[in-house]
Design a protein around this motif. Structure first.
Motif: not given
Lengths: 495, 495
Positions: B315, B431, A316-321, A281, B281, A314, B433, A327
């Motif tokens: 998503k 940028h 997936i929650d990306w941190y950082p974006l 996730r 989600r 795409a 999210r 993206l």
């Protein structure tokens, strides 16, 4: 370099299944029952997390394990193989519901199969193919039917595809001298500019829909040229014939026991390094490590390899974006829409009539068929691809209506016996949550030129595998192997 | 019809903020401090959950509340407004970092603004615009610069865009007689087929990049024709001039106090019906209800309105999976890539020189500029859009390098005073999210014809809002209002 707090041995020592030593020697016999986990605790730290247990992810994981590094594969499904999936018929024979074919220059998947004790056999291609277009029905041999009304057009298109694709670098199609021009054009537009008879476009549809699950309208010419360029290897340039062909081409051979044997045996070797039912996730990167959150918990690693189709990456929650350019690319690589329909008969009766079972048809639910019988021909199986606009039309009708139409199409090709199969099996990849389509992602005009350069760019500690990132046989199992190997090499060099 | 277990009053009775009665009478004065929640318990059941507190979602929620039904808005960010965002300058003046302009035939956003006590003012458009192309620099008035080298081309393109767009039904562009042909063509291809001078294509870029954050190579001709067709209302057909123009066009006016006042006041009316920091989600549907899982918990509802950009809707984890045709569509509507750069000066000095502040430039980081000064001109603000390939080139460079180049471009337009602003503000929507780009999603060739018909199709208990689903002024704030109203009507009729 991995953070010191992350074990360099990790699961390899702790797993206790003995399937793979730290030195990388394979101990498990091919075919051994796999020991992937579906529940239970995962390790809190490993050197590398691989997202996705398709062929690409499993290959990457094995290579990293063989390098003596700890690795964990997180797979969303309750099985391995991704877009490669066996189906067992009533008589015990195995056919494929997903990726199936292998062929010359696909040396990486062939070497892997051989290493795993998985054998291949030639796709049945004896006798005549059948071509049905408007009022024309003809038997023919080879890849392109010699329909006199389209012969000149087809020869011209094929020559151009081969000539132009040689100007496209497989690892950087966006740098082709004419990249901007070719990427501004849909394949449909290009075909119309280069043909006299509209039936030629229909013929190309019979190649494009099964190969991409996509219509020429939705596809960039640069993408198609690149795809053809990748139908080869470092010493053998790709050609349309090898990409579209059966004997000597991409559909040359199949796997005895079904292609999913390959990921199944890989997973068996890896044992509890493979965690099923663990959809990823979230991926969070810091300067020191990367934390992967799945439905089975969090794992910290030094590196991550993402080996899933672009639309799922795409999600997936990306941190950082992710960097915006990356993206934006992942937003622009949708999956094709494709299903497979298999009709099973007591025997491949069409062979008696001198027919190969291969056919191209310009209307109805079926555009391309193959003989999908098992190697012993203990039963006969005719298989049809339904993709792109044909899928949109037929894939969304009631199953019985579709089955009737498919069998009628089969009857047109091989005779009325086709109307009475002993079994009928469908698999629609657009219904698969963890694929969202098949066989591969497809780039519309503008995507490769504008965003393509991001495709394999590592993002800090994240690396990219999956057949879409391959530079040869992208979209095929061979590309999956190559991409997994390349991503593993990147990671091993940095661990 | 809502399940009996779901309260028909829900938050409206329980909230206790008194901002909105069950009968829908608005009690809160415009401008009252908003009472959205950022933590705390959410109700376990409401009639309708709205996903996304942009203008579209807030409008939908208010309409449902006014119909006496309980509603909860789940917003991922810690603020409302989505792609509409105010920025307060040092002197207290407000400019917009996102959607800003309104114009004639945008009656729904204008009516909403009036109702909320939000006033508009004319975008400054007096004096001359500036056009810089190669060695040509000219002052001009109107929308299209009278560059003699491109005049014939530009007039022809504009005539064709207007003529062809009238053949595109705004609510069903896929049914246009030539939909298949137009959707097979990129805008780039079409421009090249219809122009003599390549500089014309550059001029169109100055319209397309700010409007779509996208290059003509990536955009379907059918999409562009549809977009122009939507630049009107039920009685006034869309035109290129209204879509691209300032006075009398889409950039006619701005909002006093900044456009985000509109969603802020809507949210203030709704009070704790709006839950912030609650990214959605998962959406699970059964025959009887739909359960929405956000980071702030689960809510069960009779209906859901999804009012977020298509890539973000894709998503969400959908149970059951969205119908494949719908999922394939959402995979194929990427957001444009766009940023806004504002340079702030003591006063709008260019007005003294008889310049409007509007300009079109065919090279460098800036393709289109506007006078973005506040209505009292207490400071002067020049604003540039950087989108598409210009964003890919300049949006990814170091900020100081970009700023220097932007100010140099401004100096070319209005003189060297532009080099020394008192402030400089950028906002890059790639940028973000919870937007992943701006101003709107853009369809590549093949998407609308193949998948467009899904865009507003409810999926069981799920309905669709967001400006992308509008049939007039899609991509604009007006489209967001229209889409929210339409989705609310769908839901109210079924509750």
């Amino acid at each position: 370099m991995s953070p010191t707090s992350i074990s360099r041995r990790g699961l390899l020592g702790a797993a206790g299944t003995g399937t793979l030593t730290a030195a990388g020697t394979l101990l498990a016999a091919p075919g051994v029952a796999s020991a992937e986990t579906t529940s239970g605790n995962l390790p809190s730290t490993v050197d590398t997390v691989v997202v996705g247990a398709g062929i690409s992810g499993l290959v990457a994981a094995r290579q990293i394990a063989r390098a003596g590094r700890s690795v964990l594969v997180l797979e969303a499904r309750d099985r391995v193989g991704g877009r490669v999936l066996n189906h067992t018929l009533a008589n015990g024979s195995v056919i494929e519901s997903g990726g199936a074919f292998v062929g010359p220059t696909q040396d990486h998947i062939l070497a892997l199969a051989a290493e795993l004790g998985v054998q291949t056999f030639k796709e049945y291609a004896q006798g005549d193919n059948v071509y049905i277009s408007g009022s024309i029905t003809m038997r023919y041999t080879g890849t392109v039917p010699p329909d006199p009304t389209i012969l000149a057009d087809a020869a011209n298109l094929q020559l151009q595809l081969d000539t132009l694709s040689k100007q496209v670098p497989v690892d950087a199609p966006w740098t082709a001298a004419k990249a901007a021009e070719w990427d501004a054009k849909s394949v449909d537009n290009w075909i119309k500019e280069n043909t006299v008879n509209p039936a030629t476009a229909n013929l190309l549809l019979c190649y494009l829909q099964p190969c991409f699950g996509t219509d020429p309208r939705e596809m960039s010419l640069l993408y198609l040229l690149w795809y053809i360029a990748t139908a080869g290897d470092e010493t053998t340039p790709g050609t349309f014939e090898r990409s579209a062909g059966t004997s000597g081409g991409a559909q040359d051979s199949r796997v005895i026991g079904g292609s999913q044997l390959i990921p199944l045996r890989l997973a068996a070797q890896l044992g509890d390094i493979v965690a099923l039912k663990a959809p990823v996730r979230k991926i969070e990167q810091t300067a020191d490590s990367v934390t992967v959150t799945s439905d089975r918990g969090q794992v910290r690693a030094s590196r991550v390899i993402v080996a899933v189709p672009p639309p799922l990456a795409a999600k997936i929650d990306w941190y950082p974006l992710l960097p915006p350019l990356h993206l934006e690319l992942l937003q622009r690589l949708p999956m094709g829409a494709l299903m497979k329909c298999d009709a099973v008969y007591n025997r491949p009766f069409w062979r008696d009539a001198g027919l190969s079972g291969m056919a191209l048809i310009d209307s109805g639910p079926v555009r391309a068929t193959f003989d999908n019988s098992p190697p012993d021909a203990g039963v006969g199986v005719l298989m049809a691809f339904i993709g792109g606009s044909t899928w949109r039309d037929w894939g969304n009708r009631p199953a019985d209506e579709r089955q009737t139409a498919v069998l009628q199409a089969f009857a047109e090709i091989v005779g009325p016996q086709a109307l009475t199969p002993i079994d009928y099996v469908e698999h629609d990849w657009t219904h698969e949550r963890w694929s969202t389509g098949a066989p591969t992602s497809v780039a519309a005009p503008g995507v490769i030129y504008s965003y393509g350069a991001q495709i394999r760019q590592p993002v800090a500690r994240v690396h990219w595998a999956g057949t879409e990132t391959a530079t040869y046989w992208s979209g095929y199992m061979d590309g999956a192997v190559r991409a997994g190997e390349r991503a593993a090499q990147e990671v091993i060099a940095l661990l």
